[in-house]
Enzyme design. Structure first.
Site, PDB file in Angstrom:
ATOM      1  N   ASP A 156     -80.441  77.659  37.706  1.00 37.66           N
ATOM      2  CA  ASP A 156     -80.836  78.687  36.734  1.00 37.66           C
ATOM      3  C   ASP A 156     -79.720  78.883  35.707  1.00 37.66           C
ATOM      4  O   ASP A 156     -79.949  78.876  34.496  1.00 37.66           O
ATOM      5  CB  ASP A 156     -81.113  80.002  37.478  1.00 37.66           C
ATOM      6  CG  ASP A 156     -81.513  81.122  36.531  1.00 37.66           C
ATOM      7  OD1 ASP A 156     -82.347  80.876  35.643  1.00 37.66           O
ATOM      8  OD2 ASP A 156     -80.966  82.236  36.674  1.00 37.66           O
ATOM      9  N   LYS A 183     -71.406  73.848  45.977  1.00 37.17           N
ATOM     10  CA  LYS A 183     -70.141  74.583  46.158  1.00 37.17           C
ATOM     11  C   LYS A 183     -69.734  74.366  47.612  1.00 37.17           C
ATOM     12  O   LYS A 183     -69.568  75.310  48.399  1.00 37.17           O
ATOM     13  CB  LYS A 183     -70.360  76.071  45.819  1.00 37.17           C
ATOM     14  CG  LYS A 183     -69.085  76.905  45.774  1.00 37.17           C
ATOM     15  CD  LYS A 183     -68.214  76.634  44.556  1.00 37.17           C
ATOM     16  CE  LYS A 183     -66.890  77.395  44.667  1.00 37.17           C
ATOM     17  NZ  LYS A 183     -65.962  77.086  43.552  1.00 37.17           N
ATOM     18  N   ASP A 186     -68.595  75.021  39.596  1.00 33.81           N
ATOM     19  CA  ASP A 186     -67.668  75.520  38.564  1.00 33.81           C
ATOM     20  C   ASP A 186     -67.185  74.370  37.671  1.00 33.81           C
ATOM     21  O   ASP A 186     -67.161  74.472  36.447  1.00 33.81           O
ATOM     22  CB  ASP A 186     -66.488  76.302  39.180  1.00 33.81           C
ATOM     23  CG  ASP A 186     -65.840  75.603  40.355  1.00 33.81           C
ATOM     24  OD1 ASP A 186     -66.341  74.540  40.792  1.00 33.81           O
ATOM     25  OD2 ASP A 186     -64.810  76.106  40.854  1.00 33.81           O
ATOM     26  N   ASP A 194     -79.364  77.317  31.434  1.00 30.04           N
ATOM     27  CA  ASP A 194     -79.176  78.159  30.245  1.00 30.04           C
ATOM     28  C   ASP A 194     -77.938  77.687  29.484  1.00 30.04           C
ATOM     29  O   ASP A 194     -77.929  77.621  28.250  1.00 30.04           O
ATOM     30  CB  ASP A 194     -79.021  79.648  30.619  1.00 30.04           C
ATOM     31  CG  ASP A 194     -80.337  80.416  30.537  1.00 30.04           C
ATOM     32  OD1 ASP A 194     -81.384  79.814  30.851  1.00 30.04           O
ATOM     33  OD2 ASP A 194     -80.319  81.601  30.154  1.00 30.04           O
ATOM     34  N   TYR A 205     -82.701  83.161  45.986  1.00 29.81           N
ATOM     35  CA  TYR A 205     -83.839  83.817  45.333  1.00 29.81           C
ATOM     36  C   TYR A 205     -84.847  84.330  46.356  1.00 29.81           C
ATOM     37  O   TYR A 205     -85.497  85.344  46.129  1.00 29.81           O
ATOM     38  CB  TYR A 205     -84.564  82.829  44.405  1.00 29.81           C
ATOM     39  CG  TYR A 205     -84.063  82.803  42.983  1.00 29.81           C
ATOM     40  CD1 TYR A 205     -82.750  82.464  42.699  1.00 29.81           C
ATOM     41  CD2 TYR A 205     -84.914  83.093  41.918  1.00 29.81           C
ATOM     42  CE1 TYR A 205     -82.292  82.414  41.395  1.00 29.81           C
ATOM     43  CE2 TYR A 205     -84.463  83.049  40.609  1.00 29.81           C
ATOM     44  CZ  TYR A 205     -83.164  82.711  40.351  1.00 29.81           C
ATOM     45  OH  TYR A 205     -82.718  82.664  39.054  1.00 29.81           O
TER      46      TYR A 205
HETATM   47  C1  IPM Z   1     -86.055  81.123  34.700  1.00 33.76           C
HETATM   48  C2  IPM Z   1     -85.960  82.626  34.654  1.00 33.76           C
HETATM   49  C3  IPM Z   1     -86.466  83.166  35.989  1.00 33.76           C
HETATM   50  C4  IPM Z   1     -85.555  82.656  37.074  1.00 33.76           C
HETATM   51  C5  IPM Z   1     -86.596  84.696  36.047  1.00 33.76           C
HETATM   52  C6  IPM Z   1     -87.500  85.202  34.955  1.00 33.76           C
HETATM   53  C7  IPM Z   1     -87.087  85.153  37.389  1.00 33.76           C
HETATM   54  O1  IPM Z   1     -84.662  83.040  34.383  1.00 33.76           O
HETATM   55  O2  IPM Z   1     -87.171  80.605  34.852  1.00 33.76           O
HETATM   56  O3  IPM Z   1     -85.029  80.460  34.569  1.00 33.76           O
HETATM   57  O4  IPM Z   1     -84.476  83.239  37.309  1.00 33.76           O
HETATM   58  O5  IPM Z   1     -85.904  81.674  37.708  1.00 33.76           O
HETATM   59 MN    MN Z   2     -83.280  81.408  33.947  1.00 34.17          MN
END
Ligand code: IPM
Ligand code: MN
Length: 351
Positions: free
Chosen positions: A243, A186, A219, A247, A141
């Site tokens: 990240d 990884k 993975d 999700d 990042y």
């Molecule tokens: C999160 C979001 C952010 C990230 C974006 C909005 C930059 O997806 O907080 O998970 O990737 O960290």
């Molecule tokens: Mn995110």
């Protein structure tokens, strides 16, 4: 206690969901004799539209004089094009970096009353209680980026110090939970992962021999998270893996609208936000789920203000509202969905 809380509602559903969390914090303040002062500032698309910058100086000044930050969401369709030079996301990334918020705590718990909401089979969800700690200020990042007509690069780098502080935090929190730490990397491919793994091994051996350590490739972790989610306790991982993995993990409870987060640094200042985004498709309609933001406010009470009992009170109130069947549209309600306000009311009533 007195606390100065920066309110960065941002874009889309951000203002709607943070409003409900503020109401809950105000109830807590009244009940327990605390004095919480809220001060709002611009961030994200609304900040670009108003000032030209996603994180204007007055916002940065405000957060630096605050005890904690309650954050909503950022992004609008106007800025959806990822090639734009000035983007709402930069506001959030700069906040994390400027404030040194290197550890992102993302708890993933399942609610008994909501097993039907998850796309996974109910029997897999029994006992799921995971805390993912995502490294937040390093890795790909924030590495150097280059671009020519024909090539592009993103540098991923990690230092021993950056890894060590995540390992120590993860192991300390695991000790107070079920005593298991899963480090996701990884290391069969990436040099940064080999560093991550060796630092983790050393610290765990020297300082946390009582905490069970397991290494897992990213993975495989993505698969096991769906196959046997209740085996995970505390998970530590680097920025990008964390990240993606969180999700995915949000589908265990069944909605991003149930997942809070805390971004912490070396002091007590922290940023608290739901892990969902600005949801422009439902913004302004009063139907967004405020539970993730209210649960983030509970984390704020715990981690920045040291108010553990109050944090638990908020979490218990959310749990009861959910157990009593108060469901927003994302939670597959069988009858009419609760509005954002009604879900907030339900929590306030149970506080
Ligand atoms: C999160 C979001 C952010 C990230 C974006 C909005 C930059 O997806 O907080 O998970 O990737 O960290
Ligand atoms: Mn995110």
């Amino acid at each position: 206690m007195k606390a100065h809380i920066a309110l960065l509602a941002g874009d889309g559903i951000g203002p709607e969901v943070t409003a409900e969390a503020v109401r809950c914090l105000e109830v807590i303040a009244r009940q327990h004799g605390h004095d919480f002062q809220f001060e709002s500032a611009l961030v994200g698309a609304i900040a670009i539209d108003t000032t030209g910058a996603p994180l204007p100086d007055p916002t940065l000044d405000l957060v630096k004089r605050s005890d904690a930050i309650l954050f909503g969401a950022i992004g609008t369709p106007k800025y959806a094009d990822p090639t734009l030079k000035v983007r709402p996301e930069q506001g959030l990334l700069k906040l994390r970096q400027e404030l040194g918020l290197y550890a992102n705590l993302r708890p993933v718990t399942c609610f008994d009353a909501l097993v039907d909401v998850s796309p996974l089979k109910a029997e897999l969800l029994d006992g799921v209680d995971i805390l993912v700690i995502r490294e937040l200020t390093g890795g790909i990042y924030f590495g150097e980026k280059t671009r020519t007509e024909t090539t592009a690069t993103d540098l991923c780098s990690y230092s021993v110090t950056e890894v060590a502080r995540i390992v120590r935090l993860g192991a300390t929190l695991a000790r107070a939970r079920r005593g298991k730490l899963t480090s996701v990397d990884k290391a069969n491919v990436l040099e940064t992962s080999r560093l991550w793994r060796s630092v983790t091994q050393q610290i765990m051996k020297d300082e946390f021999p009582d905490v069970a350590l397991e290494h897992m490739y990213i993975d495989a972790a993505a698969m096991h998270l769906l196959r046997r989610p209740s085996d995970f306790d505390v998970v530590i991982t680097e920025n990008m893996f964390g990240d993606i993995l969180t999700d995915e993990a949000s589908m265990l409870p069944g909605s991003l609208g149930l997942c809070p987060s805390a971004s912490l640094g070396s002091g007590t200042l922290g940023l608290y936000e739901p892990i969902h985004g600005s949801a422009p498709d439902i913004a302004g309609r009063g139907i967004a789920n405020p539970y993730a933001t209210i649960l983030s406010a509970a984390m704020l009470l715990r981690h920045s203000l040291g108010l553990e009992a109050e944090a638990r009170q908020v979490e218990a109130a959310v749990n009861r509202a959910i157990a009593d069947g108060v469901r927003t549209a994302d939670l597959k309600p069988s009858a009419a969905a609760a509005s954002t306000r009604e879900a907030g009311d339900a929590v306030v009533a149970r506080l």
